[in-house]
Scaffold this motif. Structure first.
Motif, mmCIF file in Angstrom:
data_model
loop_
_atom_site.group_PDB
_atom_site.id
_atom_site.type_symbol
_atom_site.label_atom_id
_atom_site.label_comp_id
_atom_site.label_asym_id
_atom_site.label_seq_id
_atom_site.Cartn_x
_atom_site.Cartn_y
_atom_site.Cartn_z
ATOM 1 N N SER A 107 0.932 -1.145 -0.041
ATOM 2 C CA SER A 107 -0.025 0.051 -0.080
ATOM 3 C C SER A 107 0.953 1.251 -0.099
ATOM 4 O O SER A 107 0.106 2.361 -0.304
ATOM 5 N N HIS A 131 0.850 -1.445 -6.852
ATOM 6 C CA HIS A 131 -0.094 -1.264 -5.630
ATOM 7 C C HIS A 131 -1.545 -1.308 -6.288
ATOM 8 O O HIS A 131 -1.898 -0.215 -6.954
ATOM 9 N N MET A 176 -5.488 -0.614 -6.022
ATOM 10 C CA MET A 176 -6.167 -0.126 -5.267
ATOM 11 C C MET A 176 -7.489 -0.586 -5.095
ATOM 12 O O MET A 176 -8.580 -0.183 -5.850
ATOM 13 N N CYS A 189 -1.524 8.814 -1.959
ATOM 14 C CA CYS A 189 -2.365 7.778 -1.406
ATOM 15 C C CYS A 189 -2.762 8.391 0.271
ATOM 16 O O CYS A 189 -3.667 7.933 0.502
ATOM 17 N N SER A 226 -6.522 7.990 0.306
ATOM 18 C CA SER A 226 -6.866 6.826 1.055
ATOM 19 C C SER A 226 -6.380 6.329 2.555
ATOM 20 O O SER A 226 -7.431 6.112 3.335
ATOM 21 N N VAL A 284 1.028 0.347 7.023
ATOM 22 C CA VAL A 284 0.962 1.754 6.109
ATOM 23 C C VAL A 284 1.396 3.060 7.183
ATOM 24 O O VAL A 284 2.131 4.033 6.570
#
Lengths: 294, 294
Positions: free
Chosen positions: B110, B134, B136, B196, B200, B249
């Motif tokens: 990620s 990666h 998603m 990201c 995210s 992450v």
């Protein structure tokens, strides 16, 4: 068709819906879908809204001015105020002197404490009654054009009555709401506003703030559109909600909303300061537990 | 069946998937659905995950120990690392000394900066190649049991290559990803992590913080369950995500995530201080504009 032998007599045969936008027009459509045989009048300050509601059959006729709507109100059994909170307060003040016993005012305002307090002062004696209500249904955009008879199916329709005794008209109005397919719950008005700040107003302000922040930061950068997935879509969806409706919520429920925002700011700071510590695990565990119940 | 006259020769006939959870097992299923005729081996430290992946046909065989997986890797054309970020770093260090030219390592981590930097040092010379990737895609819960061949359809599969030249195996791996129905985009690894963080990681931390806050405040109070609607459901949905995945992450993208959280804290304070001022209208207007593009 044969009549069913036992008919429950309907006291309510004339309804006025003030505000024929999404919620007002959906209420008209839901009444008809549920078998309401009486007459429904409508009024909306925006001409296109009242004509759309008329065209789609959500109301049987529309008033052509606020004065005319007010005179229709004098003869309605139920007046449904389906406009933003500040407008509801105005209408309560205008209706109180002209209504009489045998009439019921109800509303669909998103916050209830100011409305219930004013309503109790105006309608808490004798004469016409007032039952504050709040259907928790809606869409990102408003307007009669999006109205649906099924909008309230499965939704929660909250009431914050200030009188213990159940008025006959109020009982019947509640039964119509049940026929819309909504669940109902009675709450104290202050508790309503506090709870709604957490489950509705905070998610809205959060979503608006996040979408505004991203707009400021990235504008129309193509990468955001390209890589943003479901997580971004869901957390910013409410960012499409119109200020026109939320202004009144923010105005009439300021302190409870501010309290929830402050609590979330502190919580985000806590997460930020613990991105590399075991406290982040505890935060995920709490969140997991919250979701597991839902 | 008749052969089509022109066949593109597949260099990739042996694949090892390390980590047969949701993403790894879905990759195996997607390969087979896309017509991959070679052999797929799998390894997962959790026995039930590797056996589930085998049972559902996501892989053709599974290694029974990490050592066995490492020796399978020596003969694979492509090794897909489908585990959390810290595990990917470990595997890169173990694989580098034993792999050779004609082999490709790729991953689905990620965050990409730490992985790409380590990978460049280990695989940037000659010998085996490394293509950081990666996809998603995902679900609130992980595990092979939820894997689907169609998980990547319409999703974005990002790559952060550090070499300009396109290795033959990397070209073919990209073509498989395209056959999964995913869109692809190449990004610089640092830019990937920054973007990201916004689209995210911030939505995740936000949703976790909100759900944790509500859990702390209300526990299992029945009213929250009763009146919470779509707004609450959507903004807390990601609160169900497991710490096990997000820990890495948070560990590997700490500064960019902290920056987004701090910016949102300030933005929420701005909203809080302006609940009764015209600045709230501006905030809604910006958010409306962000959503209108999506």
């Amino acid at each position: 068709m044969a009549e069913t032998p036992v008919q429950i007599e309907s006291k309510i045969t004339r309804i006025l819906i003030v505000g024929t936008g999404l919620i007002g027009a959906s209420t008209g459509l839901a009444l008809k879908a549920a078998g309401f045989k009486g007459h429904i009048s409508g009024w909306d300050a925006t001409r296109v809204e009242r004509l759309t509601a008329l065209e789609m059959g959500a109301v049987d006729e529309v008033a052509s001015s606020r004065e005319e709507a007010l005179s229709v109100a004098r003869h309605a059994h139920v007046i449904v105020l389906a406009i933003p909170v500040m407008g509801i307060l105005d209408w309560l003040l205008e209706l109180a002197p002209v209504l009489r016993s045998g009439q019921l005012v109800t509303d669909v305002g998103s916050t209830k404490l100011q409305i219930a307090e004013l309503g109790q002062g105006l309608f808490g004696g004798g004469g016409a009654r007032f039952l504050p209500g709040h259907p928790m249904a809606g869409k990102e955009s408003g307007g009669a054009a999006l109205a649906e008879a099924g909008l309230f199916r499965g939704a929660m329709w909250l009431f914050t009555p200030f009188a213990e005794e159940m008025d006959e008209l109020a009982v019947e109005w509640r039964s119509w709401v049940a026929k819309f397919g909504a669940r109902t719950l009675d709450l104290d008005a202050a508790r309503h506003d506090e709870l709604c700040a957490w489950v509705s107003h905070l998610p809205q302000m959060l979503s608006t703030a996040l979408a505004a922040l991203l707009e400021d930061r990235f504008g129309d950068a193509p990468e955001i559109a390209a890589i943003g997935g479901r997580a971004l879509r869901e957390t910013t969806r409410l960012g499409a909600s119109p200020y026109s409706m939320w202004r009144d919520v923010a105005m009439s429920n300021t302190d409870p909303i501010a309290e929830t925002l402050f609590a979330l700011e502190q919580r985000l700071a806590h997460v930020r300061e613990n991105l590399k510590t075991p406290a982040l695990r505890d935060e995920f565990a709490l969140a997991n537990r919250f979701r597991a119940r839902r």
